[in-house]
Scaffold this active site. Structure first.
Site, mmCIF file in Angstrom:
data_model
loop_
_atom_site.group_PDB
_atom_site.id
_atom_site.type_symbol
_atom_site.label_atom_id
_atom_site.label_comp_id
_atom_site.label_asym_id
_atom_site.label_seq_id
_atom_site.Cartn_x
_atom_site.Cartn_y
_atom_site.Cartn_z
ATOM 1 N N ARG A 122 0.856 -1.203 0.000
ATOM 2 C CA ARG A 122 0.000 0.000 0.000
ATOM 3 C C ARG A 122 0.887 1.246 0.000
ATOM 4 O O ARG A 122 0.614 2.229 -0.679
ATOM 5 C CB ARG A 122 -0.958 -0.001 1.201
ATOM 6 N N TYR A 159 -15.898 17.050 -15.418
ATOM 7 C CA TYR A 159 -16.466 15.702 -15.374
ATOM 8 C C TYR A 159 -17.524 15.627 -14.262
ATOM 9 O O TYR A 159 -17.294 16.109 -13.149
ATOM 10 C CB TYR A 159 -15.321 14.711 -15.128
ATOM 11 N N ASP A 190 -7.284 18.689 -14.665
ATOM 12 C CA ASP A 190 -7.576 17.320 -15.095
ATOM 13 C C ASP A 190 -7.200 17.228 -16.571
ATOM 14 O O ASP A 190 -7.844 17.834 -17.430
ATOM 15 C CB ASP A 190 -9.070 17.037 -14.874
ATOM 16 N N LYS A 243 -8.315 6.025 -19.159
ATOM 17 C CA LYS A 243 -8.586 6.554 -20.498
ATOM 18 C C LYS A 243 -7.350 6.422 -21.402
ATOM 19 O O LYS A 243 -6.922 5.329 -21.661
ATOM 20 C CB LYS A 243 -9.082 7.996 -20.370
HETATM 21 C C1 PLP Z 1 -12.130 13.895 -17.394
HETATM 22 C C2 PLP Z 1 -12.310 12.792 -16.395
HETATM 23 N N1 PLP Z 1 -11.714 12.902 -15.191
HETATM 24 C C3 PLP Z 1 -11.848 11.948 -14.257
HETATM 25 C C4 PLP Z 1 -12.604 10.819 -14.479
HETATM 26 C C5 PLP Z 1 -12.750 9.789 -13.401
HETATM 27 O O1 PLP Z 1 -11.920 8.705 -13.650
HETATM 28 P P1 PLP Z 1 -12.229 7.203 -13.187
HETATM 29 O O2 PLP Z 1 -13.466 6.757 -13.915
HETATM 30 O O3 PLP Z 1 -10.995 6.468 -13.583
HETATM 31 O O4 PLP Z 1 -12.449 7.224 -11.718
HETATM 32 C C6 PLP Z 1 -13.235 10.655 -15.712
HETATM 33 C C7 PLP Z 1 -14.059 9.464 -15.990
HETATM 34 O O5 PLP Z 1 -14.744 9.364 -16.978
HETATM 35 C C8 PLP Z 1 -13.082 11.677 -16.699
HETATM 36 O O6 PLP Z 1 -13.679 11.595 -17.900
#
Ligand code: PLP
Length: 386
Positions: free
Chosen positions: A46, A98, A170, A195
């Protein structure tokens, strides 16, 4: 070394012990100690794991940052960043982030006494107006999800710096291959490695990068204290994905540009197309100033509302109807009823996430096959009207 070489090699150096060119996956939860506290750098997975360590180093390097941390999901990474905020603190969250980011602040951190305001950051002066005495952080995405709005990272970073605020970007949609927010002035970069970093829709993961030692130490503490770490297999998959990210992003961008052009030329069936590198797009110049290519994501509005949008989605043959994005295969989805359904309806309306909106994650298949699929589905969805 340039980006493409670093993508192939950093974190993927041959195993020191055996020379294995593909690094091993260390599944061990614990590590032998020669005496109490005498370790080879690892004690418990961890806290630190060699496979995770390779991924953390690779993501940090590709983002041009000093420190990287890997997490069990993008939202786990976001939770660690939000965990930097304490009771009474305030954050500014740019519109169009998001849906899960909004939900995290609205339904989890609000309960811990962290407040926030949403801001239209296309005008950085709105940001200045939203700053309160207890504001500590600005949170943004560019391009945004799902409307592909491009925000000026340099300008937002300047405002944040001037007011002593941590700027979190992000960078999931652009990937480290097309945009490096730390170089544009951001403090922390967040990724859903699910992604483009993973790139094959076969893992869920997240990552953070920063060049601030102080923030890194706080985030590393939160990673260990909350235990939101990825398993070594997922770290390995993300590392393997990174080795081809430059090739994939190039092809995603070529294909998405072609699909965006095809959509925008069908003015009888399509209202608006949102793609940062579409020449007609109002944000084209800004996008070019901070991204090296347009990436694989786009959105568009169909004439004919929900009925036409749902018919279009059902008529697609190559694009799979599904949430998520960034994999080699093309996906299509309906943000209002799928990825962004966690937003309150009035918030969706305010942001323009309406029933006629469709989001595409354009994969790396043959360009013409993808264009044919989209144009064929448009005709199938709205053939009667013409
Ligand atoms: C731009 C963006 N940030 C964060 C996330 C969250 O990521 P996760 O689904 O891996 O938790 C997503 C998920 O679709 C996303 O599109």
């Amino acid at each position: 070394m340039r980006f493409d070489t670093r993508a192939v090699h950093v974190g993927n150096e041959p195993d020191e012990l055996t020379g294995a060119v593909t690094p091993p996956i260390y599944t061990s939860s614990t590590f032998a100690q020669a005496g109490i506290g005498k370790t080879k750098g690892y004690e418990y997975s961890r806290t630190g794991n060699p496979t995770r360590g390779r991924l953390e180093r690779a993501v940090a390097d590709l983002e041009g940052g000093r420190y990287g941390l890997a997490f069990a999901s993008g939202l786990a990474a976001e939770t660690a960043v939000a965990g930097l905020l304490h009771k009474g603190d305030h954050a500014i969250i740019c519109n169009d982030v998001y849906g899960g980011t909004f939900r995290l602040f609205n339904r989890v951190f609000r309960n811990y006494g962290v407040s926030f305001d949403r801001v239209d950051a296309t005008k950085p002066e709105n940001l200045v107006r939203a700053i309160k005495p207890k504001t500590k952080m600005v949170w943004m995405e560019s391009p945004t999800n799902p409307l592909m709005l491009v925000l000026d990272i340099r300008k937002i970073a300047k405002v944040s710096k001037r007011h002593g605020l941590t700027l979190t970007v992000d960078n999931t949609f652009a990937s480290p291959c097309l945009q490096n927010p730390l170089q544009l002035g951001a403090t922390i970069v967040v990724h859903s490695t699910t992604k483009y970093i993973g790139g094959h829709s076969d893992l869920v993961g997240g990552a953070l990068v920063t060049s601030s030692k102080e923030l890194f130490e706080e985030l590393k503490f939160l990673q260990n204290a909350t235990g939101s770490v990825p398993g070594p297999f997922d770290c390995y998959l993300a590392l393997r994905g990174l080795r081809t990210i430059h090739l994939r992003m190039q092809r995603h961008s070529v294909n998405a540009s072609a699909v965006a052009e095809a959509l925008s030329s069908d003015t009888r069936r399509v209202k608006d197309v949102y793609y940062p590198f579409l020449r007609r797009s109002p944000s084209y110049k800004l996008a070019k100033s901070q991204m090296s290519a347009g990436g694989g994501m786009l959105a568009f509005r169909m004439k004919g509302g929900y009925a036409a949008a749902s018919k279009f989605l059902e008529a697609l043959k190559l694009f799979t109807l599904g949430e998520s994005l960034g994999g080699v295969e093309s996906l299509a989805e309906h943000p209002a009823r799928m990825t962004h359904s966690s937003l309150p309806p009035e918030e969706r309306k305010r942001l323009g996430i309406t029933d006629d909106l469709i989001r595409l994650s354009v994969g790396v298949e043959d360009t013409e096959d993808l264009v044919d699929d989209v144009t064929g589905a448009l005709k199938a969805a709205l053939h009667r009207s013409f």
